[in-house]
Design an enzyme around this catalytic site. Structure first.
Site, PDB file in Angstrom:
ATOM      1  N   SER A 118      17.790  -6.233   3.322  1.00 46.26           N
ATOM      2  CA  SER A 118      18.424  -4.959   3.653  1.00 46.26           C
ATOM      3  C   SER A 118      19.905  -5.218   3.889  1.00 46.26           C
ATOM      4  CB  SER A 118      17.804  -4.408   4.931  1.00 46.26           C
ATOM      5  OG  SER A 118      18.608  -3.372   5.438  1.00 46.26           O
TER       6      SER A 118
ATOM      7  N   TYR B 128      15.896  -5.425  13.751  1.00 44.46           N
ATOM      8  CA  TYR B 128      15.775  -5.312  12.291  1.00 44.46           C
ATOM      9  C   TYR B 128      16.903  -6.114  11.626  1.00 44.46           C
ATOM     10  CZ  TYR B 128      15.169  -3.065   7.705  1.00 44.46           C
ATOM     11  OH  TYR B 128      14.955  -2.820   6.368  1.00 44.46           O
TER      12      TYR B 128
ATOM     13  N   ASN C 154       0.786  -1.238   0.000  1.00 46.81           N
ATOM     14  CA  ASN C 154       0.000   0.000   0.000  1.00 46.81           C
ATOM     15  C   ASN C 154       0.814   1.282   0.000  1.00 46.81           C
ATOM     16  OD1 ASN C 154       0.374  -1.159   2.755  1.00 46.81           O
ATOM     17  ND2 ASN C 154      -0.338   0.850   3.368  1.00 46.81           N
TER      18      ASN C 154
ATOM     19  N   ARG D  15      -2.166  -4.892   5.222  1.00 44.59           N
ATOM     20  CA  ARG D  15      -2.859  -5.390   6.427  1.00 44.59           C
ATOM     21  C   ARG D  15      -4.148  -4.602   6.671  1.00 44.59           C
ATOM     22  NH1 ARG D  15       1.535  -3.526  11.041  1.00 44.59           N
ATOM     23  NH2 ARG D  15       2.229  -1.650   9.981  1.00 44.59           N
TER      24      ARG D  15
HETATM   25  N1  LIG Z   1      13.491   2.383   2.639  1.00 44.37           N
HETATM   26  C1  LIG Z   1      14.713   1.929   2.700  1.00 44.37           C
HETATM   27  O1  LIG Z   1      15.679   2.694   2.626  1.00 44.37           O
HETATM   28  C2  LIG Z   1      14.959   0.456   2.828  1.00 44.37           C
HETATM   29  C3  LIG Z   1      16.289   0.029   2.902  1.00 44.37           C
HETATM   30  C4  LIG Z   1      16.545  -1.337   2.996  1.00 44.37           C
HETATM   31  C5  LIG Z   1      15.485  -2.226   3.004  1.00 44.37           C
HETATM   32  N2  LIG Z   1      14.188  -1.765   2.946  1.00 44.37           N
HETATM   33  C6  LIG Z   1      13.127  -2.778   2.926  1.00 44.37           C
HETATM   34  O2  LIG Z   1      12.198  -2.472   1.909  1.00 44.37           O
HETATM   35  C7  LIG Z   1      10.902  -2.957   2.258  1.00 44.37           C
HETATM   36  C8  LIG Z   1       9.882  -1.846   2.110  1.00 44.37           C
HETATM   37  O3  LIG Z   1      10.262  -0.765   2.933  1.00 44.37           O
HETATM   38  P1  LIG Z   1       9.685   0.695   2.772  1.00 44.37           P
HETATM   39  O4  LIG Z   1      10.822   1.611   2.915  1.00 44.37           O
HETATM   40  O5  LIG Z   1       8.811   0.775   1.603  1.00 44.37           O
HETATM   41  O6  LIG Z   1       8.836   0.785   4.123  1.00 44.37           O
HETATM   42  P2  LIG Z   1       7.464   1.505   4.462  1.00 44.37           P
HETATM   43  O7  LIG Z   1       7.241   2.694   3.607  1.00 44.37           O
HETATM   44  O8  LIG Z   1       7.503   1.681   5.928  1.00 44.37           O
HETATM   45  O9  LIG Z   1       6.380   0.401   4.066  1.00 44.37           O
HETATM   46  C9  LIG Z   1       6.270  -0.785   4.769  1.00 44.37           C
HETATM   47  C10 LIG Z   1       5.105  -1.576   4.265  1.00 44.37           C
HETATM   48  O10 LIG Z   1       5.033  -2.810   4.988  1.00 44.37           O
HETATM   49  C11 LIG Z   1       3.694  -2.945   5.489  1.00 44.37           C
HETATM   50  N3  LIG Z   1       3.635  -3.759   6.701  1.00 44.37           N
HETATM   51  C12 LIG Z   1       4.301  -3.595   7.850  1.00 44.37           C
HETATM   52  N4  LIG Z   1       3.960  -4.564   8.717  1.00 44.37           N
HETATM   53  C13 LIG Z   1       3.059  -5.373   8.106  1.00 44.37           C
HETATM   54  C14 LIG Z   1       2.353  -6.525   8.477  1.00 44.37           C
HETATM   55  N5  LIG Z   1       2.477  -7.063   9.691  1.00 44.37           N
HETATM   56  N6  LIG Z   1       1.531  -7.101   7.573  1.00 44.37           N
HETATM   57  C15 LIG Z   1       1.366  -6.577   6.352  1.00 44.37           C
HETATM   58  N7  LIG Z   1       1.996  -5.458   5.944  1.00 44.37           N
HETATM   59  C16 LIG Z   1       2.843  -4.863   6.815  1.00 44.37           C
HETATM   60  C17 LIG Z   1       3.252  -1.521   5.748  1.00 44.37           C
HETATM   61  O11 LIG Z   1       1.851  -1.459   5.898  1.00 44.37           O
HETATM   62  P3  LIG Z   1       1.130  -0.299   6.764  1.00 44.37           P
HETATM   63  O12 LIG Z   1       0.943   0.864   5.843  1.00 44.37           O
HETATM   64  O13 LIG Z   1      -0.161  -0.923   7.155  1.00 44.37           O
HETATM   65  O14 LIG Z   1       1.995   0.035   7.911  1.00 44.37           O
HETATM   66  C18 LIG Z   1       3.777  -0.871   4.486  1.00 44.37           C
HETATM   67  O15 LIG Z   1       2.924  -1.136   3.438  1.00 44.37           O
HETATM   68  C19 LIG Z   1      11.027  -3.473   3.682  1.00 44.37           C
HETATM   69  O16 LIG Z   1      11.211  -4.870   3.637  1.00 44.37           O
HETATM   70  C20 LIG Z   1      12.277  -2.806   4.195  1.00 44.37           C
HETATM   71  O17 LIG Z   1      12.882  -3.546   5.220  1.00 44.37           O
HETATM   72  C21 LIG Z   1      13.903  -0.441   2.867  1.00 44.37           C
END
Ligand SMILES: NC(=O)c1ccc[n+]([C@@H]2O[C@H](COP(=O)([O-])OP(=O)(O)OC[C@H]3O[C@@H](n4cnc5c(N)ncnc54)[C@H](OP(=O)(O)O)[C@@H]3O)[C@@H](O)[C@H]2O)c1
Length: 567
Positions: A175, A233, A21, A44
């Site tokens: 990550s 994490y 989302n 979720r």
């Molecule tokens: N951004 C970075 O720089 C970075 C770097 C390295 C790795 N990552 C990885 O990239 C991926 C995406 O990260 P992002 O930066 O896009 O994070 P984000 O903007 O915080 O988005 C996280 C997503 O995960 C969902 N989520 C969290 N807990 C959940 C659950 N229990 N069940 C279902 N959905 C859940 C959230 O839903 P809600 O909206 O409901 O909270 C949201 O849609 C993650 O795996 C993160 O570890 C990101």
């Protein structure tokens, strides 16, 4: 076909994206949908999920539909699997993206905080955010439940449907923080890196142990990643990485890989990331759209392969070495194919055409060349898991006239010994070649962390090989590893060359009969050296293998085995 649906190569494919989302997940949904994939965007929260789908539809992407999914909930994952089975009968792509940071960051004024961070590099930004962050236990627990157990739960629920695809693919958004270099405990690192001895049950246990140590303030003494913060994490992503590798091994017909997206501008880091979401999804897209038979068990650092397992193969440009490179690379291992000749090495890499094979020059008898290779590996991968010491020469020169006629003559002989004797009649063994043959021995790169050395030698063990030596004392000395040292093996190499020069080989008990004298000598010393090293480094697996009589240039392509059979 739905309105606005993009036609194309991926039109019949179905993908599930978790946490779709917002952030990276939402962008992955958008990119896949614009390639024509039917995307099941999961979230979720029903409302947030439905809004995201509506938003994509307003951009002309009506091939995205919503389904609720809380990744840590078994029954929610089962409901999603039922929905996919009923609606599509199979699943082609699963992107495990949903995750949380597992810490609590309190920033009173996000706008002014953003300004404060402007102009800083990624590291400085992360450090500044860290000052506002704490790691409470409940967040750590939720983090393990979502990032590790959630990924596992969704994967297990959807695996049967992925097997119904012509080539199922799983992309685990990982990550850099999940890399084992953040762990301080060597034993823990080794255990998590050694996929062959690891099970998902053990990963579950480690998850429990981590939380127990967290609660008892025992993270540091027990080797968990503590420095720099975000311990939960880091552990959750390391466990998810290991789980991805275990599942990839168990399901070799699927492509199951991890990717670090980079430091991406999303909610997770208060929009301080240095990459846009478009840039941060490139690696995930590569993995999601891998062709049939593509890599598996690998790890992309953004878009570059930075596999969990790194191997060096010496003399990798042809024959057995080239085949070993091919086999290792097809198993998701990043291979550094080395060759003494730049052109031949580069040609071999391009013949293989595999993105996880890189070239580096290596003349094994040149210590400075070996040191350059070691520096390259240290810098690029920070470790080496496998070293295959394959490069070797026969220590002879041959005069066979027309090569093709000679080959045919050999091919007509069924008896292996007859072939070798015939080859013997056409070879000479000049001193300079013997010297070169021996110099191949001792300049291989020095053992590094996690190294496995594999010498390709004449026979299974030093003692078997020593049957070619006529001197009993020499045999005994070389066989008695407990009293033998590396220095003594070096000395024996010098003594052999001296006796060679002085025509004293037979008198001193070196292998003489049957030709290939320096070859036999070099392999016997290499075996002894390997056994000494194995004793000195008990935590490494250091072994020798006789590949069989394999069809390569070394025996005019008349071996009994093909290069594929040897592996
Ligand atoms: N951004 C970075 O720089 C970075 C770097 C390295 C790795 N990552 C990885 O990239 C991926 C995406 O990260 P992002 O930066 O896009 O994070 P984000 O903007 O915080 O988005 C996280 C997503 O995960 C969902 N989520 C969290 N807990 C959940 C659950 N229990 N069940 C279902 N959905 C859940 C959230 O839903 P809600 O909206 O409901 O909270 C949201 O849609 C993650 O795996 C993160 O570890 C990101």
């Amino acid at each position: 076909m739905m309105e606005g649906h993009v036609r194309g190569q991926y039109e019949k494919e179905v993908a599930v994206v978790t946490g779709g989302n917002r952030g990276i997940g939402l962008e992955i949904c958008k990119q896949l949908a614009s390639k024509g994939v039917t995307v099941v965007l999961t979230a979720r929260d029903e409302k947030r999920g439905a809004e995201a789908v509506k938003n994509l539809a307003s951009q002309g992407l009506s091939n995205v539909l919503f389904h609720q999914l809380e990744v840590g909930d078994l029954s929610s994952a089962a409901r999603l699997a039922d929905f996919i089975r009923e609606k599509f009968g199979k699943l082609d792509i699963l992107v495990n993206n949903a995750a949380i940071a597992g810490s609590k960051t309190e920033i009173s004024n996000p706008e002014s905080f953003k300004l404060e961070l402007a102009g800083m590099n990624a590291q400085e930004k992360l450090e500044r955010i860290r000052r506002h962050t704490t790691d409470p236990y409940d967040k750590a627990e939720e983090c393990l439940r979502t990032n590790y157990h959630g990924t596992k739960i969704v994967t297990e629920a959807l695996l049967p449907l992925l097997h119904l695809s012509s080539h199922g693919r799983i992309v685990n958004i990982s990550s850099r923080f999940g890399l084992l270099r953040f762990f301080s405990g060597e034993e823990l690192k080794k255990e998590l890196n050694n996929i062959n001895n690891l099970s998902v049950e053990r990963l579950d246990e480690l998850s429990e142990l981590f939380l127990k140590d967290f609660e008892n303030g025992q993270l540091e003494p027990h080797g968990w990643p503590v420095e720099g913060g975000y311990p939960a994490y880091k552990v959750s992503k390391a466990l998810a990485n290991a789980c991805s590798r275990i599942i990839a091994k168990k399901h070799p017909t699927l492509c199951i890989n991890c990717v670090h997206p980079g430091y991406v501008n999303t909610d997770m880091n208060f929009h301080t990331g240095v990459l846009t979401v478009e840039e941060g999804t490139r690696g995930a897209l590569i993995l999601a759209l891998l062709p049939k038979g593509g890599m598996t068990g690998a790890y992309l650092d953004c878009t570059e392969v930075a596999s969990f397992v790194v191997a060096v193969v010496t003399g990798g440009n042809r024959g057995i070495g080239l085949e070993i490179c091919k086999q290792l690379a097809s198993n998701g291992i990043t291979v550094v194919l080395t060759a003494r000749d730049e052109k031949r090495g580069a040609e071999a890499v391009s013949t293989l055409g595999l993105s996880n094979v890189v070239y580096h020059q290596l003349e094994v008898s040149d210590p400075s060349s070996a040191a350059r290779l070691a520096d390259f590996i240290k810098e690029k991968f920070g470790k080496l898991d496998i070293l295959v010491n394959n490069a070797g020469i026969t220590g002879t020169t041959s005069n066979v006239g027309d090569l093709e006629t000679f080959r045919q003559e050999l091919a007509g002989m069924d008896d292996l010994m007859e072939r070798i004797q015939t080859i013997n009649k056409h070879i000479t063994e000049p001193y300079e070649e013997a010297e070169k043959c021996l110099s191949f021995l001792f300049c291989s790169p020095h053992p590094m962390e996690g190294l496995l050395t594999c010498h390709l030698t004449m026979d299974y063990s030093g003692s078997i090989l020593l049957q070619f030596f006529s001197g009993d004392e020499l045999k005994e000395e070389l066989n008695n590893i407990d009293s033998l040292s590396e220095q003594r093996v070096d000395e024996l190499s010098e003594l052999f060359l001296k006796d060679f020069k002085d025509g004293q080989l037979e008198a001193r008990g070196w292998p003489k009969e049957g030709g290939f004298i320096s070859y036999k000598e070099s392999k016997a010393l290499a075996n002894a050296y390997s056994r000494i090293l194995a004793k000195e480094h008990p935590s490494l697996c250091i072994n020798c293998v006789h590949p069989g009589y394999v069809e390569t240039d070394m025996n005019f392509q008349v071996g009994h085995l093909t290069v594929e059979e040897l592996s």
